[in-house]
Design an enzyme around this catalytic site. Structure first.
Site, PDB file in Angstrom:
ATOM      1  N   GLN A 124       0.895  -1.106   0.068  1.00  0.00           N
ATOM      2  CA  GLN A 124       0.044   0.258  -0.063  1.00  0.00           C
ATOM      3  C   GLN A 124       0.937   1.108   0.094  1.00  0.00           C
ATOM      4  O   GLN A 124       1.599   1.521   1.033  1.00  0.00           O
ATOM      5  CB  GLN A 124      -0.865  -0.098   1.210  1.00  0.00           C
ATOM      6  CG  GLN A 124      -2.006   1.203   1.494  1.00  0.00           C
ATOM      7  CD  GLN A 124      -2.462   0.988   2.881  1.00  0.00           C
ATOM      8  OE1 GLN A 124      -2.158   0.302   3.778  1.00  0.00           O
ATOM      9  NE2 GLN A 124      -3.421   1.910   3.029  1.00  0.00           N
ATOM     10  N   GLY A 125       0.963   1.918  -1.232  1.00  0.00           N
ATOM     11  CA  GLY A 125       1.912   3.111  -1.427  1.00  0.00           C
ATOM     12  C   GLY A 125       0.985   4.506  -1.113  1.00  0.00           C
ATOM     13  O   GLY A 125       0.825   5.283  -2.040  1.00  0.00           O
ATOM     14  N   SER A 127       1.534   6.563   2.306  1.00  0.00           N
ATOM     15  CA  SER A 127       1.916   7.531   3.098  1.00  0.00           C
ATOM     16  C   SER A 127       3.456   8.120   2.414  1.00  0.00           C
ATOM     17  O   SER A 127       3.786   7.253   1.839  1.00  0.00           O
ATOM     18  CB  SER A 127       2.515   7.046   4.478  1.00  0.00           C
ATOM     19  OG  SER A 127       1.400   6.692   4.997  1.00  0.00           O
ATOM     20  N   SER A 159       4.722  -1.212   3.857  1.00  0.00           N
ATOM     21  CA  SER A 159       4.873  -2.494   4.470  1.00  0.00           C
ATOM     22  C   SER A 159       5.022  -3.618   3.273  1.00  0.00           C
ATOM     23  O   SER A 159       4.268  -3.421   2.278  1.00  0.00           O
ATOM     24  CB  SER A 159       3.765  -2.781   5.254  1.00  0.00           C
ATOM     25  OG  SER A 159       3.468  -1.973   6.558  1.00  0.00           O
ATOM     26  N   GLU A 242      -9.263  -1.491   5.341  1.00  0.00           N
ATOM     27  CA  GLU A 242      -8.044  -1.506   6.581  1.00  0.00           C
ATOM     28  C   GLU A 242      -8.571  -1.652   7.882  1.00  0.00           C
ATOM     29  O   GLU A 242      -8.530  -2.343   8.758  1.00  0.00           O
ATOM     30  CB  GLU A 242      -7.046  -0.560   5.947  1.00  0.00           C
ATOM     31  CG  GLU A 242      -6.066  -0.490   7.285  1.00  0.00           C
ATOM     32  CD  GLU A 242      -4.870   0.374   6.819  1.00  0.00           C
ATOM     33  OE1 GLU A 242      -4.897   1.510   6.182  1.00  0.00           O
ATOM     34  OE2 GLU A 242      -3.657   0.470   7.319  1.00  0.00           O
ATOM     35  N   GLU A 362      -3.838  10.536  18.142  1.00  0.00           N
ATOM     36  CA  GLU A 362      -4.473  11.883  18.158  1.00  0.00           C
ATOM     37  C   GLU A 362      -5.502  11.953  17.337  1.00  0.00           C
ATOM     38  O   GLU A 362      -6.555  12.406  17.392  1.00  0.00           O
ATOM     39  CB  GLU A 362      -3.270  12.885  17.947  1.00  0.00           C
ATOM     40  CG  GLU A 362      -2.190  12.976  18.952  1.00  0.00           C
ATOM     41  CD  GLU A 362      -1.205  11.992  19.102  1.00  0.00           C
ATOM     42  OE1 GLU A 362      -1.346  11.042  18.064  1.00  0.00           O
ATOM     43  OE2 GLU A 362      -0.414  11.725  19.919  1.00  0.00           O
TER      44      GLU A 362
HETATM   45  C1  FAD Z   1       4.291  -0.597  11.652  1.00  0.00           C
HETATM   46  C2  FAD Z   1       3.508   0.549  10.577  1.00  0.00           C
HETATM   47  C3  FAD Z   1       3.296   0.179   9.356  1.00  0.00           C
HETATM   48  C4  FAD Z   1       2.771   1.041   8.208  1.00  0.00           C
HETATM   49  N1  FAD Z   1       2.443   0.507   7.008  1.00  0.00           N
HETATM   50  C5  FAD Z   1       1.878   1.513   5.983  1.00  0.00           C
HETATM   51  C6  FAD Z   1       1.756   0.749   4.678  1.00  0.00           C
HETATM   52  O1  FAD Z   1       2.047  -0.142   4.362  1.00  0.00           O
HETATM   53  N2  FAD Z   1       1.520   2.005   3.768  1.00  0.00           N
HETATM   54  C7  FAD Z   1       1.206   3.313   4.061  1.00  0.00           C
HETATM   55  O2  FAD Z   1       0.969   4.000   3.029  1.00  0.00           O
HETATM   56  N3  FAD Z   1       1.580   3.581   5.420  1.00  0.00           N
HETATM   57  C8  FAD Z   1       1.787   2.970   6.299  1.00  0.00           C
HETATM   58  N4  FAD Z   1       2.042   3.507   7.741  1.00  0.00           N
HETATM   59  C9  FAD Z   1       2.289   4.712   7.697  1.00  0.00           C
HETATM   60  C10 FAD Z   1       0.919   5.355   8.617  1.00  0.00           C
HETATM   61  O3  FAD Z   1      -0.126   5.240   8.139  1.00  0.00           O
HETATM   62  C11 FAD Z   1       1.414   6.618   9.105  1.00  0.00           C
HETATM   63  O4  FAD Z   1       2.617   6.435   9.828  1.00  0.00           O
HETATM   64  C12 FAD Z   1       0.235   7.450   9.769  1.00  0.00           C
HETATM   65  O5  FAD Z   1      -0.800   7.965   8.851  1.00  0.00           O
HETATM   66  C13 FAD Z   1       0.905   8.763  10.369  1.00  0.00           C
HETATM   67  O6  FAD Z   1       1.357   9.730   9.464  1.00  0.00           O
HETATM   68  P1  FAD Z   1       2.911  10.336   9.734  1.00  0.00           P
HETATM   69  O7  FAD Z   1       3.721   9.187  10.218  1.00  0.00           O
HETATM   70  O8  FAD Z   1       3.174  11.126   8.574  1.00  0.00           O
HETATM   71  O9  FAD Z   1       2.685  11.293  10.903  1.00  0.00           O
HETATM   72  P2  FAD Z   1       1.987  12.661  10.670  1.00  0.00           P
HETATM   73  O10 FAD Z   1       0.772  12.742  10.142  1.00  0.00           O
HETATM   74  O11 FAD Z   1       3.120  13.721  10.457  1.00  0.00           O
HETATM   75  O12 FAD Z   1       1.921  12.960  12.297  1.00  0.00           O
HETATM   76  C14 FAD Z   1       3.034  13.559  13.021  1.00  0.00           C
HETATM   77  C15 FAD Z   1       2.340  13.775  14.606  1.00  0.00           C
HETATM   78  O13 FAD Z   1       1.464  14.871  14.511  1.00  0.00           O
HETATM   79  C16 FAD Z   1       0.107  14.339  14.974  1.00  0.00           C
HETATM   80  N5  FAD Z   1      -1.181  14.985  14.112  1.00  0.00           N
HETATM   81  C17 FAD Z   1      -1.145  14.852  12.840  1.00  0.00           C
HETATM   82  N6  FAD Z   1      -2.123  15.750  12.579  1.00  0.00           N
HETATM   83  C18 FAD Z   1      -2.920  15.933  13.637  1.00  0.00           C
HETATM   84  C19 FAD Z   1      -4.080  16.727  13.992  1.00  0.00           C
HETATM   85  N7  FAD Z   1      -4.793  17.039  12.699  1.00  0.00           N
HETATM   86  N8  FAD Z   1      -4.583  16.627  15.184  1.00  0.00           N
HETATM   87  C20 FAD Z   1      -3.731  16.367  16.314  1.00  0.00           C
HETATM   88  N9  FAD Z   1      -2.320  15.448  16.070  1.00  0.00           N
HETATM   89  C21 FAD Z   1      -2.189  15.478  14.841  1.00  0.00           C
HETATM   90  C22 FAD Z   1       0.155  12.997  14.837  1.00  0.00           C
HETATM   91  O14 FAD Z   1      -0.803  12.333  15.897  1.00  0.00           O
HETATM   92  C23 FAD Z   1       1.392  12.315  15.080  1.00  0.00           C
HETATM   93  O15 FAD Z   1       1.651  12.274  16.480  1.00  0.00           O
HETATM   94  C24 FAD Z   1       2.667   2.356   8.693  1.00  0.00           C
HETATM   95  C25 FAD Z   1       2.892   2.909   9.841  1.00  0.00           C
HETATM   96  C26 FAD Z   1       3.464   1.995  10.883  1.00  0.00           C
HETATM   97  C27 FAD Z   1       3.934   2.505  12.315  1.00  0.00           C
END
Ligand code: FAD
Length: 382
Positions: A124-125, A127, A159, A242, A362
């Site tokens: 799943q591409g 993020s 992933s 999902e 959050e």
């Molecule tokens: C083990 C694992 C597997 C994953 N697998 C995949 C995958 O296969 N494909 C894929 O596409 N993605 C995948 N992800 C990504 C996952 O979906 C993202 O990490 C998640 O959506 C958060 O995005 P970010 O890491 O960019 O954090 P950000 O969105 O940058 O957030 C950073 C911090 O700010 C907070 N924040 C952001 N916006 C707000 C708001 N409006 N109000 C309050 N707080 C806020 C968040 O809660 C977080 O603490 C995976 C993540 C993990 C940990």
């Protein structure tokens, strides 16, 4: 909500339970990433040959047309037998169901069968480094080129990308349109030099996810899903599947870990110690609440046709509780939980990602506040 199984549901459960007893997976080969992946692929093929790779899929696509309750029973039985999920979990739970809604007949014909047999693994591409919670702000670009598209950009957290043949890729095809409208959903072939996959090693030691660097990756027109510019609605179908598909399995695994912690505490004669007894009792109550909320979620989905925002509450409580259970495990088992390579250290470290993956805590709290409790929307800071 009536949690008594019907005769059909009991028959379904007994059939799968007997099948699992007669067809256990080959022995776990240990923690080397590639070997583990091959082992989980072999396990999916075994499920597939027995007709159990994806019972929730309609019979015409190779499933059993299982109801939501039967599907939940399937995951409960996998958990009860302590066997892994099929390796192509993203293809089965997310990609296949998305194609069933938005795919053309040709796409369904071409892609669904190899998902089930584990011949083609999916990732799943979605993020990107600057687009996670706010997915619609993603920057990966797809530009029209003859009878296809050239894609350039970076994805992260992808992933299973290192084993995947196909990527569910959301890219921006119209930079002038409002951010939710200029997106298109593609199936991108991962086997091309223009797509570089770099595994990211986590604190657990495994490389579960990856960075993707895409430089003029080629995607033919026939791999657009749901129409150019309509990627957001297709992506929402993937995300809904999902939450709904994985949600149920989580609470089953949580119960198992808690049972293991209780057993470890009993072995060390800690159950009469009020410091442990209090925490275990509270975690037990939470597990039960999460289990009942997960079943209620299924009942609501059966009744109203789609999962409600309460699923966000289950995911939030699950991640919080799993982190507490694994932390308590560390207190119970002691140094073993801090020794690399042990089951307990894996569980303790892996749990840290629970409050990020599939929607951060959050964001889930925002959803619960606004859509379950009806509180006013938070105004974004200027
Ligand atoms: C083990 C694992 C597997 C994953 N697998 C995949 C995958 O296969 N494909 C894929 O596409 N993605 C995948 N992800 C990504 C996952 O979906 C993202 O990490 C998640 O959506 C958060 O995005 P970010 O890491 O960019 O954090 P950000 O969105 O940058 O957030 C950073 C911090 O700010 C907070 N924040 C952001 N916006 C707000 C708001 N409006 N109000 C309050 N707080 C806020 C968040 O809660 C977080 O603490 C995976 C993540 C993990 C940990």
């Amino acid at each position: 909500m009536d949690l008594t199984f019907s005769d059909d549901e009991l028959a379904f459960r007994d059939e799968f339970r007997s099948w699992l007893a007669e067809n256990p997976p080959p022995p776990d080969p240990g923690d080397e990433d590639a070997t583990r992946n091959a082992w989980r692929s072999a396990w999916q093929r075994q499920l597939y040959e027995g007709g159990w790779a994806a019972p929730a899929w309609p019979a015409e696509y190779g499933g059993r047309g299982a109801t939501l309750t039967q599907s939940a029973i399937y995951f409960e039985e996998l958990g009860r037998a302590r066997v892994p999920l099929p390796v192509n979990v993203l293809g089965i739970l997310l990609g296949g169901p998305t194609l069933m809604v938005w795919g053309t007949d040709e796409q369904k014909e071409r892609y669904l069968a190899p998902i089930l047999s584990a011949e083609e693994i999916w990732c799943q591409g979605f993020s990107e480094p600057d687009a996670g919670s706010d997915l619609a702000s993603l920057k990966t670009r797809a530009v029209k080129d003859g009878d296809g598209w050239l894609v350039t950009g970076q994805k992260v957290w992808t992933s299973a990308a290192q084993y995947s043949k196909w990527c569910m890729l959301v890219a921006r095809t119209d930079v002038d349109a409002p951010k939710h409208k200029g997106l298109t959903y593609f199936l991108m072939d991962m086997e091309q030099d223009e797509v570089q996959v770099r595994p990211l090693r986590q604190i657990t030691g495994e490389a579960e996810f990856n960075e993707l660097f895409i430089e003029n990756g080629r995607i033919p027109d026939e791999n657009v899903v749901g129409g150019v510019g309509d990627g957001w609605k297709v992506a929402l179908t993937t995300l809904m599947n999902e939450r709904a598909g994985l949600g149920f399995t989580l609470q089953i695994r949580l119960r198992q870990i808690l049972d293991d912690v209780i057993a470890a505490a009993a072995e060390r004669e800690l159950l009469d110690d009020p410091r442990y007894a209090d925490e275990l009792a509270e975690l037990h109550a939470r597990c039960e609440a999460i289990r009942l909320m997960a079943w209620k979620g299924l009942t609501d989905t059966e009744r109203y046709g789609q999962p409600g925002p309460e699923g966000s509450l289950v995911k939030w409580l699950w991640s919080d509780t799993n982190q507490r259970v694994t932390q308590l495990a560390a207190d119970v088992v002691g140094p073993e939980a801090l020794t690399a390579g042990t089951l307990w250290s894996y569980e303790l470290l892996r749990a840290r990602g629970n409050s990020i993956e599939g929607g951060t805590t959050e964001i889930l709290k925002n959803i619960v506040a606004e859509r379950v409790l009806g509180l006013p929307r938070l105004k974004a800071a200027a």
